[in-house]
Design an enzyme around this catalytic site. Structure first.
Site, short mmCIF file in Angstrom:
data_model
loop_
_atom_site.label_atom_id
_atom_site.label_comp_id
_atom_site.label_asym_id
_atom_site.label_seq_id
_atom_site.Cartn_x
_atom_site.Cartn_y
_atom_site.Cartn_z
N LYS A 1 47.33 35.09 51.82
CA LYS A 1 47.44 33.95 50.92
C LYS A 1 48.72 33.16 51.20
O LYS A 1 49.75 33.73 51.54
CB LYS A 1 47.44 34.46 49.48
CG LYS A 1 47.66 33.40 48.41
CD LYS A 1 47.69 34.06 47.04
CE LYS A 1 48.04 33.04 45.96
NZ LYS A 1 49.42 32.55 46.08
N ASP B 1 45.99 30.85 53.78
CA ASP B 1 44.69 31.52 53.75
C ASP B 1 43.60 30.60 54.30
O ASP B 1 42.45 30.69 53.91
CB ASP B 1 44.34 31.98 52.34
CG ASP B 1 44.57 30.89 51.29
OD1 ASP B 1 44.34 31.16 50.10
OD2 ASP B 1 44.97 29.78 51.69
N LYS C 1 54.39 23.45 59.46
CA LYS C 1 55.76 23.49 58.94
C LYS C 1 56.73 24.08 59.95
O LYS C 1 57.94 23.97 59.79
CB LYS C 1 55.83 24.32 57.65
CG LYS C 1 55.01 23.77 56.49
CD LYS C 1 55.40 24.43 55.17
CE LYS C 1 55.38 25.94 55.20
NZ LYS C 1 54.02 26.50 55.38
N LYS D 1 53.98 36.02 54.85
CA LYS D 1 53.50 36.32 56.20
C LYS D 1 54.58 36.13 57.25
O LYS D 1 54.68 36.93 58.19
CB LYS D 1 52.30 35.44 56.55
CG LYS D 1 51.06 35.75 55.75
CD LYS D 1 49.93 34.80 56.10
CE LYS D 1 50.33 33.35 55.88
NZ LYS D 1 50.70 33.06 54.48
#
Length: 300
Positions: A42, A160, A73, A47
């Protein structure tokens, strides 16, 4: 509106599986010289923190590691490099998309403990598919023979989003790892990610390797869900303040001064790297339908 040069990404002609709108993987772009892991979860679940610390853990085991950030990003590797490195798309645009003019040093940066870092980036919003960006990145790495000197590749994948282009790393990975917290939204996302991985496994070699519990004191709901669908928890990183502070200091955990929970967290990553290097058994998951998981996780 900006447009990419025609044929920039070499669009394949064949679909990737029946009923799919994802492009078919060019067989020449397979990464067959390293163990490849794709990290999903998510959005905002941690992550990039997980990927960067896992990459360092592999490097601490003496492995040659390459981390590829797959988010526009381009912040996947900043704790490794201490900066926001230019993306592959940025660099290609600077040479008018003439890839033959590029050198490895133009888009590959060395991070902490020798981890090599690449940010694939992404097309401007609404103008293209991230999967082509991933494909172009792997193509450049192969053209410059950088994958031949790599033991481990870690893909850190955007949020996700598992449809279309951002499922592309699953075409390269041997094992997919899912990062989740012990809450409804995170587990709901994990279920959908697992379904995407299972779908990809019908056409590619990727398999689910396991689940990493992150930012959670407890893992009871994660474990209950895992037992129900056939997943397995590989590691547990509690909601530690030192992990939050490591991001603020642009550092991995392995560079932080001693603090509560630090050694335990580092050991979790080192043990996870050892498990993954030795090889975890592929998991045969049976994800739930959205209604099922809503009822499974919901409260009366």
């Amino acid at each position: 509106m900006q447009e990419f040069p025609s044929g920039m990404f070499g669009l394949p002609k064949n679909p990737d599986g029946e009923g799919s709108v994802q492009v078919q993987l060019d067989p020449d772009l397979r990464i067959d010289t390293a163990k490849v892991f794709a990290v999903y979860g998510k959005g905002g679940i941690g992550k990039s923190t997980t990927s960067s610390n896992l990459s360092v853990a592999f490097s601490k085991l003496g492995k040659r590691v390459l981390q590829i950030g797959c988010d526009p990003k381009h912040d996947s590797t900043f704790t490794l490099t201490k900066c926001l490195v230019p993306t592959v798309i940025d660099i290609l645009e600077s040479v008018d998309f003439h890839a033959e003019e590029l050198r490895p040093s133009d888009y590959v940066y060395e991070g902490y403990n020798g981890v090599m870092c690449v940010e694939a980036g992404g097309p401007p919003a609404g103008t293209g598919c991230g999967g082509y960006v991933v494909g172009q990145t792997v193509k450049l790495l192969k053209q410059h023979h950088l994958l031949e000197d790599t033991d481990v590749v870690v893909f850190d994948v955007l949020g996700d989003v598992v449809c279309g282009g951002f499922a592309a790393p699953l075409q390269h990975a041997e094992r997919a790892l899912i990062v989740t917290a012990n809450d409804f939204d995170s587990i709901f996302a994990m279920n959908r990610i697992a379904a995407a991985i299972v779908a990809k496994s019908k056409h590619y070699g990727v398999r689910i390797g396991g689940v990493i519990a992150n930012r959670s004191v407890n893992t009871d709901e994660i474990d209950r869900f895992n037992d129900a669908v056939g997943l397995k928890r590989l590691a547990h990183l509690p909601d530690l303040d030192i992990i939050r502070r490591s991001r603020l200091k642009k550092s991995t955990l392995f560079e932080m001064e001693p603090g509560p929970g630090l050694e335990e967290a580092k050991q979790q990553y080192l043990q996870l790297a050892e498990k993954l290097w030795e090889g975890v058994e592929p998991l045969t998951a049976q994800p739930m339908r959205d209604r099922e998981i809503f009822d499974f996780l919901g409260f009366d």
